[in-house]
Design an enzyme around this catalytic site. Structure first.
Site, PDB file in Angstrom:
ATOM      1  CG  ASP A 315      -2.049   0.934   1.169  1.00  0.00           C
ATOM      2  OD1 ASP A 315      -2.590   1.114   0.075  1.00  0.00           O
ATOM      3  OD2 ASP A 315      -2.419   1.491   2.206  1.00  0.00           O
ATOM      4  CD  GLU A 362      -2.237   2.494  -3.367  1.00  0.00           C
ATOM      5  OE1 GLU A 362      -2.609   3.256  -4.291  1.00  0.00           O
ATOM      6  OE2 GLU A 362      -1.712   2.891  -2.316  1.00  0.00           O
ATOM      7  CG  ASP A 412      -9.765   1.934   1.020  1.00  0.00           C
ATOM      8  OD1 ASP A 412     -10.268   1.574   2.099  1.00  0.00           O
ATOM      9  OD2 ASP A 412      -8.550   2.156   0.881  1.00  0.00           O
TER      10      ASP A 412
END
Length: 520
Positions: A315, A362, A412
């Site tokens: 991430d 990401e 998300d």
């Protein structure tokens, strides 16, 4: 970066972890698995789900970080980088091992099955796990105890003993963060820690047994997935939580003062979505220290990850090239600035020690040329999320390349159905939502009543090496089934798949789509 670093030579041309793949899969956290014990887990239910994926023709299962969670139940604010989330330990396996009995597990069956009620779950399951750990020495087989001894020996010095001490001290301080503990514990004075070890030997042993049980079940899951041809795809936050065993045991890794207080914290700058930016509050790394050690901690972190999963998404990958640094105590992220990260150095060090890396970046949001060039130099695939693309009238399909992972949406995002219809909290105006709907239908050739299937088919038909969709999108669910809404602190991470929701007809339809698009 300072010049007082260990020089790390490039380890040769990296190979993409997606080379040779054309796969399809699902995004669903382990907590979302169905089952009778209040939360999904890594035991028999997870292995059955792997069998289900094989029947659907899906060969990749992506899930959220699996570390122990704390306040807010977020998998992205873990109490440890290396430990497993004890709440995910399968109860049926504990019963089969004779560590608990079915009657003792009965209170878990009274919990809701439609969602995870963490407030009710945690005390009940914590008590059950404590019973299992306390009985381990008397009831476990000689073979199992030998495996536990090997696990402890292998992990104790790296992370396990520090994690056990941290959990003991955190409970002793009514869950207060480590920076609020007495100075002798905050500074990890050897005499004080030795006293805790002596006073709490049984509790420390129980924590280590519990972590072994997590690892024991996890390895069974991984072996089963490998036999079924299903790749396990993990998720790793770039930053660690300030209140974590890692930060307490190794504050030298971070930009913190002598009392453990962050000097600078992480976030992202103001953008279209937030005029103040996002203030995450995680302590930033002291990259000079990491460089001086040859990035040993990162090597250990990735090595442990490679033992657990086949692929891992990191991430906020852009933080390796440059990160947004905000003064600690700031009210918003507006006053931050960009600071150069380690760049190629950290990846060269990891590859030199470990070989090819199973990393996916990401790389969403505003990504600079420098970030993109770093990713490409290291041959690390990126991500494409269709919810950020197909709603644009001028969508550029060529952005979805072979060496990437293409998603309909992530944990998300709202579900595809919720997003298409403009679910609760949508920041778009009604006019923007309608324009997006028109563009989506034009770009996919789809219909409003099948838009979730249309986006899945779009992903499957793309050049991307892996095409993924959240389970909610396979099921065509609306905003009520969303996993997480960023910026909110309640009602997240709770969604669960229900028994029977995956009908034989749906499974057959997915398998046919996988075959038709040449995936597996």
């Amino acid at each position: 970066m300072s010049t007082a670093v260990i020089e790390v030579e490039p380890a040769g041309k990296a190979m993409s972890p997606l080379a040779g793949r054309r796969s399809a899969g699902v995004c669903m956290h382990l907590s979302s698995l169905p089952g009778p014990h209040g939360i999904g887990g890594i035991g028999s239910g997870a292995r059955k789900f792997v069998d289900t994926l094989e029947s659907m023709g899906l060969s990749v299962w992506q899930f959220l970080p699996t570390g122990p969670t704390a306040y807010g139940d977020s998998p992205y604010q873990s109490l440890s980088t290396f430990a497993g989330n004890e709440l995910l330990i399968g109860v049926e396996e504990l019963i089969q091992l004779g560590l608990v009995n079915a009657g003792e597990a009965e209170p878990l069956r009274d919990l809701p099955s439609g969602f995870v009620d963490y407030g009710a779950l945690i005390p009940i399951k914590t008590l059950l796990l404590a019973l299992a750990a306390d009985r381990f020495e008397d009831r476990a087989s000689a073979e199992l105890k030998l495996k536990c001894d090997e696990f402890v020996s292998e992990n104790d010095q790296l992370w396990l003993h520090d994690y056990a001490l941290y959990r003991i001290l955190k409970n002793r301080h009514q869950l207060a963060p480590w920076t609020q503990w007495e100075p002798e514990f905050l500074r990890r004075e050897p005499q004080a820690l030795r006293r805790i070890e002596l006073e709490n030997a049984d509790e420390i042993a129980a924590i280590k047994v519990t972590q072994f049980l997590f690892d024991y079940q996890w390895q069974a899951l991984r072996e089963h997935a490998a036999r079924r041809g299903v790749a396990l795809f993990g998720d790793m936050p770039i930053y660690i939580a300030h209140d974590s065993a890692d930060a307490w045991a190794h504050p030298e890794l971070l930009q913190v003062d002598a009392l453990g207080r962050p000097q600078q914290v992480a976030g992202v700058p103001p953008d279209y979505f937030s005029e103040d930016g996002q203030l995450w509050g995680n302590p930033l790394y002291d990259w000079d220290h990491h460089a001086r050690t040859g990035y040993r901690w990162w090597i250990d972190r990735i090595r442990q990850t490679m033992k657990a999963v086949d692929l891992v998404r990191i991430d906020h990958f852009r933080g390796f090239e440059a990160y947004w640094s905000v003064p600690a105590g700031a009210d918003s992220a507006r006053g931050g600035c960009w600071v150069k990260g380690p760049g190629d150095e950290v990846f060269n060090a990891m590859r030199q020690a470990l070989g090819d890396l199973p990393i996916i970046a990401e790389d969403l949001g505003v990504i600079t040329t420098e970030v993109d060039e770093l990713r490409k130099r290291q041959n690390i695939p990126g991500m494409k999320v269709l919810q950020f693309m197909v709603g644009e009238a001028d969508m550029d399909r060529s952005e979805i390349v072979e060496d990437c992972v293409c998603y309909t949406g992530t944990h998300d995002n709202d579900t595809v159905v919720g997003w298409f219809n403009g679910g609760p909290g949508d920041i778009r105006t009604p006019e923007e939502i309608e324009a997006s709907r028109v563009a989506v239908l034009a770009n996919t050739g789809g219909r409003p009543d099948s838009i979730h299937e249309d986006l899945i088919n779009f992903a499957y038909s793309s050049p991307a090496a892996i095409a993924l969709a959240p389970m909610q999108d396979y099921l065509g669910l609306g905003s009520e089934s969303r996993m997480n809404t960023p910026g909110t602190a309640s009602s997240n991470w709770r969604w669960r798949l229900q028994p029977g929701q995956l009908s034989p007809e749906l499974m057959q339809a997915v398998a046919a789509r996988v075959t038709a698009t040449g995936r597996r």
